[in-house]
Design an enzyme around this catalytic site. Structure first.
Site, PDB file in Angstrom:
ATOM      1  N   HIS A 303    -125.224 -67.700  14.393  1.00 37.89           N
ATOM      2  CA  HIS A 303    -125.571 -67.714  15.823  1.00 37.89           C
ATOM      3  C   HIS A 303    -126.988 -68.255  16.034  1.00 37.89           C
ATOM      4  O   HIS A 303    -127.202 -69.169  16.829  1.00 37.89           O
ATOM      5  CB  HIS A 303    -125.436 -66.296  16.378  1.00 37.89           C
ATOM      6  N   GLU A 304    -127.938 -67.682  15.318  1.00 33.17           N
ATOM      7  CA  GLU A 304    -129.335 -68.102  15.514  1.00 33.17           C
ATOM      8  C   GLU A 304    -129.526 -69.544  15.050  1.00 33.17           C
ATOM      9  O   GLU A 304    -130.234 -70.320  15.685  1.00 33.17           O
ATOM     10  CB  GLU A 304    -130.303 -67.163  14.786  1.00 33.17           C
ATOM     11  N   HIS A 307    -128.282 -71.953  17.647  1.00 29.62           N
ATOM     12  CA  HIS A 307    -129.188 -72.074  18.801  1.00 29.62           C
ATOM     13  C   HIS A 307    -130.140 -73.272  18.649  1.00 29.62           C
ATOM     14  O   HIS A 307    -130.687 -73.737  19.641  1.00 29.62           O
ATOM     15  CB  HIS A 307    -130.043 -70.814  18.944  1.00 29.62           C
TER      16      HIS A 307
HETATM   17  N1  TRP Z   1    -131.874 -64.937  21.971  1.00 30.32           N
HETATM   18  C1  TRP Z   1    -131.528 -63.799  21.139  1.00 30.32           C
HETATM   19  C2  TRP Z   1    -130.109 -64.078  20.684  1.00 30.32           C
HETATM   20  O1  TRP Z   1    -129.902 -64.789  19.772  1.00 30.32           O
HETATM   21  C3  TRP Z   1    -131.583 -62.519  21.906  1.00 30.32           C
HETATM   22  C4  TRP Z   1    -132.811 -61.693  21.739  1.00 30.32           C
HETATM   23  C5  TRP Z   1    -133.449 -61.405  20.595  1.00 30.32           C
HETATM   24  C6  TRP Z   1    -133.506 -60.980  22.744  1.00 30.32           C
HETATM   25  N2  TRP Z   1    -134.471 -60.548  20.849  1.00 30.32           N
HETATM   26  C7  TRP Z   1    -134.527 -60.274  22.134  1.00 30.32           C
HETATM   27  C8  TRP Z   1    -133.339 -60.846  24.110  1.00 30.32           C
HETATM   28  C9  TRP Z   1    -135.389 -59.450  22.846  1.00 30.32           C
HETATM   29  C10 TRP Z   1    -134.187 -60.028  24.824  1.00 30.32           C
HETATM   30  C11 TRP Z   1    -135.206 -59.331  24.210  1.00 30.32           C
HETATM   31  O2  TRP Z   1    -129.164 -63.715  21.248  1.00 30.32           O
HETATM   32 ZN    ZN Z   2    -128.246 -65.927  21.155  1.00 32.65          ZN
END
Ligand code: TRP
Ligand code: ZN
Length: 885
Positions: A303-304, A307
């Site tokens: 997933h990461e 992104h």
């Molecule tokens: N973008 C992150 C994901 O892969 C989500 C996320 C990670 C997040 N840490 C966070 C969102 C802290 C809000 C606060 O989904």
């Molecule tokens: Zn995400």
């Protein structure tokens, strides 16, 4: 903590930024009792906003401003305005630089947002709006900048200094300090910024991309975890290859790093080139992590990584568009996991989760569209709706366009918007343009909240040999009170003849049949589809693969469901037929219980599961899924008014009856699989997951018999397993059993053995918090005093409190309200130091409308008490106030 009145923010008010930041140069000086952040921002007026030089309003929170320089002139207090959340300057020309120095306190940052310390390590979490707790900035995703970052820290304690991009220089400093400079060549919004400083070891590997570029891969962990990184590294390399093969996406920097931290609010974060992970989403090895944990690591690493394109190279214009990156990326990671493991089992698990938890969110006070149109606190919108329903919406586009059409659309999207911050509309537009289709009506999935209902009825005309299906769609009211227009609902379906064979599908007006499984689009409130050349009354198989996130109803009787369980060519629908049968049988037991009658289990459920259990040709993971009765949480979700005790008792009664009636078959499969487990070293692959899944669900049924040979088997498995999957299941069945002495011994020996491994201790807490035996709250309270518990650590809170309130429904919903009081006290405490975690733990109390009037009153009273407790964070305030509205 909030002192200003929380304000609602609306999508319709969106305006492009007044100024842009072309370059961002940061220097961090890290100390034990404070840190200094120096920022140089190379800025200019946004030409899109036309002429004029309005005030420059920078975001900033909890920053101690030490100096500010505008266009090389140091400002004095009268030259700028400072509020709790902003620093306002007046530029005098179109292009200028702003230099600020601030002091911050990562060492006391318990909210885990911005720069903070996890153990001895410095790390950051900036999404969504945490960068403003690091320095004054335009902290919004449509402001993209080129970042250069220098980190200065004491060398001995922080030998590793990391930030985004490529390392360009490093060296020694004064007083035992050293520094490193990182440069990220890609423009990015501030939410993707990351910094890490610590005493870390790393596992290294490399990946050769499709154009033969070499990428260094590093996973950084605390030294004691260096032996738990291989699974994540393998997952990363598989993800990189898969994204090339399936989406044509290549990695773009020379280095990709993952850092594991113990204190983290969520699963992981996709910071450019420097992903920061909750250690629970990285570390995995046979002895300490279950099969489910291994699969979770694989999915989150993917997933990461994904992104990097869906989120980083193409990012969100504003936070209302969050699902643009999250829904799409969940869809991408689900596709990856399906390809790595069993696709049908992955789909079953995802749908069960969506139906239980996202449908409940859609039916509750926080219901919102996939693209919300207002919020108070964006952190509250990292939801099942944005993530999982968002993924379903992307999946429906995939279904409508086919794999080839979808790929054309995603190629156009990435090409057209590379380097931009865009909207969900831009995503859909690329799909439309690449395929020459009109998705205008489809886009209602982004703007309308709530779970659509789809009621289906049939009529067969034997003389005309026609079979008609009539679909009626509706969508319940949600808190926004907006009237819902019809959705585009893709329904994949097939028709079975009386022998279970698939019938060729020709719709009236078509020249010839088009296969035996096809997708029709329901676009109107009521719509009828007529199939011709249907020689006998068929049995429909509807919504195959769960082709749309709706609540479909068709008046199947139990014999028809048993027929589908055996004959449907769609594996997902075979499972779903079994679930529908179980739901009917369980709802009958619930009604018997409510009428004070004695409970009688429909023997057809026993015989259906006996057939499944004795079919050696079935994927064992499928058998395990089919043996799993719908959860109490799901039975709650589908109830008008959930009867906590009746649901629990009915389900437990059914489990015991199944255990007694299927004992022989379960015991055979248990022993066969346990023998194989003993002979095979642990392998984290689908076939082995499947074998252990069946073995473990069999053991949990068998244990209900109370027979001494089963107790002996559980103890044998507990003591001799070489892996956490088998050991933890054995522990769980003992914990839920009446064998007090064996239970106590097992818990003690487990804790002794794993006391130094916090992730394993999380499992130990969870197993106990989930035990539905009486006295649950007292056990949880006692465990909060255990030395391994720490309320400041989100994983611990989730393991103990989250598992209790979210899964142990019979104990949490104790009629005296003790569970509610406990949770409210905890939320009030958490609110004081970690608002994001406080707000998430609150979710079970927001579901009060599902329960009887006595429980409703108790739950509401606790929400009122939280609201009155004062000093609420915007996070908790939003959820509580909306829940009481
Ligand atoms: N973008 C992150 C994901 O892969 C989500 C996320 C990670 C997040 N840490 C966070 C969102 C802290 C809000 C606060 O989904
Ligand atoms: Zn995400």
């Amino acid at each position: 903590m909030r002192t200003e009145q929380p304000k609602m923010i609306y999508l319709k008010d969106y305006q492009a930024p007044e100024y842009l930041i072309d370059e961002t140069h940061l220097t961090f000086e890290l100390f034990e009792d404070h840190s200094l952040v120096h920022a140089q921002l190379v800025m200019r007026r946004n030409p899109e906003r036309g002429p004029g030089l309005p005030p420059l309003v920078l975001d900033g929170q909890q920053l101690e401003l030490l100096s500010v320089t505008l266009a090389d002139r140091e400002l004095s207090a009268g030259d700028y305005q400072l509020t709790e959340n902003t620093l306002t300057l007046q530029p005098a020309s179109e292009s200028f630089t702003v230099d600020t120095s601030v002091r911050i306190h990562p060492e006391t940052n318990t909210a885990l947002e911005g720069l903070y310390k996890s153990g001895t390590m410095f790390c950051t979490q900036c999404e969504a709006e945490g960068f403003r707790k690091i320095t004054y900035y335009l902290d919004r995703p449509d402001v993209m900048s080129k970042f250069t970052t220098t980190v200065v820290a004491e060398q001995h304690s922080y030998p590793v200094l990391l930030s985004n991009g490529n390392p360009i220089a490093s060296g020694p400093g004064e007083d035992g300090r050293h520094w490193a400079t990182w440069e990220d060549p890609f423009m990015k919004p501030a939410y993707l910024f990351a910094l890490v400083a610590g005493d870390l070891w790393c596992v290294e590997d490399s990946f050769t991309t499709m154009t033969k570029r070499n990428v260094a891969l590093r996973i950084y962990v605390e030294p004691e975890n260096i032996d738990k990184c291989q699974h994540a590294m393998n997952s990363l390399k598989k993800s990189m290859r898969w994204d090339e093969e399936v989406y044509g996406r290549e990695y773009d920097l020379d280095i990709f790093m993952i850092v594991a931290v113990n204190d983290f609010n969520m699963g992981a974060m996709e910071n450019k080139g420097l992903n920061i992970f909750n250690s629970s989403a990285v570390l995995a090895r046979a002895e300490t992590a279950t099969d489910a944990a291994h699969q979770r690591v694989e999915a989150i690493v993917a997933h990461e990584y994904f992104h990097n394109w869906s989120g980083n190279r193409v990012t969100c214009r504003d936070w209302f568009q969050l699902s643009l990156k999250e829904g799409f990326t969940v869809f991408r990671d689900a596709g990856f996991s399906s390809d790595m493991n069993s696709a049908t089992v992955k789909r079953i698990q995802d749908v069960a989760y969506l139906r239980t938890h996202q449908f409940a969110e859609d039916a509750g006070p926080m219901a919102h569209a996939v693209r919300p149109d207002s919020f108070i606190e964006i952190s509250n919108f990292y939801t099942l709706t944005v993530y999982e329903k968002g993924s379903e919406v992307v999946g429906m586009i995939h279904t409508l366009l086919g794999a080839g059409g979808f790929r054309k659309g995603s190629d156009l999207y990435f090409e057209r918007h590379d380097g931009q911050a865009v909207t969900c509309d831009d995503f859909v537009k690329a799909m439309e343009d690449a395929n020459g289709v009109d998705l205008t009506q489809f886009k209602r999935w982004y703007s309308q909240a709530g779970t659509p209902r789809l009621a289906v009825s049939e009529s067969y005309d034997a003389a005309a040999k026609t079979y008609s299906l009539t679909f009626r769609q509706s969508c319940p009211e949600t808190p926004d009170k907006v009237e819902k227009l019809p959705f585009v609902i893709p329904v994949e379906l097939g028709l079975l003849d009386s022998k279970g064979n698939e019938i060729a599908l020709r719709l009236a007006g078509e020249a010839s049949a088009q296969g035996t499984s096809r997708v029709i689009s329901v676009t109107e409130a009521e719509q009828t589809f007529t199939f011709v050349d249907i020689a006998e009354q068929p049995l429909p198989s509807l919504l195959r693969g769960f082709s749309a996130p709706v609540k479909l109803s068709f008046p199947y009787n139990r014999d028809q469901l048993m027929f589908l369980m055996q004959h449907d060519s769609d594996g997902f629908n075979r499972w779903d037929a079994g679930q529908q049968l179980s739901v009917q049988v369980l709802q009958e037991l619930i009604a018997q219980q409510q009428k004070g009658e004695s409970l009688v289990l429909d023997p057809r459920l026993v015989s259906a599961l006996k057939t499944v259990l004795s079919d050696e040709s079935l994927d064992q993971a499928m058998v395990a899924e089919m043996l799993s009765l719908p959860s109490e949480a799901y039975l709650t979700e589908i109830s008008e008014v959930a009867d906590v005790e009746a649901i629990h008792n009915a389900r437990e009664f059914a489990r015991k009856q199944l255990a007694d009636n299927l004992f022989e078959a379960l015991w055979l499969r248990y022993q066969a699989n346990r023998d194989l487990s003993k002979q095979t070293p642990y392998v984290a692959e689908a076939e082995h997951f499947a074998r252990r899944a069946l073995q473990n669900i069999a053991l949990s049924y068998l244990m209900l018999s109370g027979k001494p040979e089963v107790l002996a088997a559980a103890l044998e498995q507990f003591e001799n397993s070489d892996n956490m999957t088998e050991r933890l299941t054995a522990l769980a069945v003992l914990v839920n059993s009446p064998f007090e002495e064996q239970k106590a011994l097992a818990l003690a020996s487990f804790a002794e053995h794993f006391k130094d491994n916090p992730l394993v201790m999380d499992q130990w807490f969870s197993v106990q918090a989930g035990s539905t035996l009486p006295g649950g709250l007292a056990r949880v309270k006692a465990l909060m005093q255990h030395p391994a518990f720490n309320i400041k650590n989100p994983n611990k809170v989730r393991a103990l409190v989250g598992a209790f309130a979210g899964q142990n429904l019979i104990n949490f919903h104790a009629a005296d309200g003790s569970g509610y009081r406990f949770l409210a006290d905890l939320v009030i405490e958490l609110n004081g130091f970690n608002p994001q975690i406080a707000s998430r733990q609150l979710a079970p109390l927001t579901r009060w409308r599902k329960y009887d009037t006595a429980r409703q009153a108790l739950m509401k009273a606790e929400l009122e008490r939280i609201l009155a407790s004062g000093q609420l964070s915007s996070d908790v305030y939003e959820v509580v106030s909306k829940s009481l509205a």
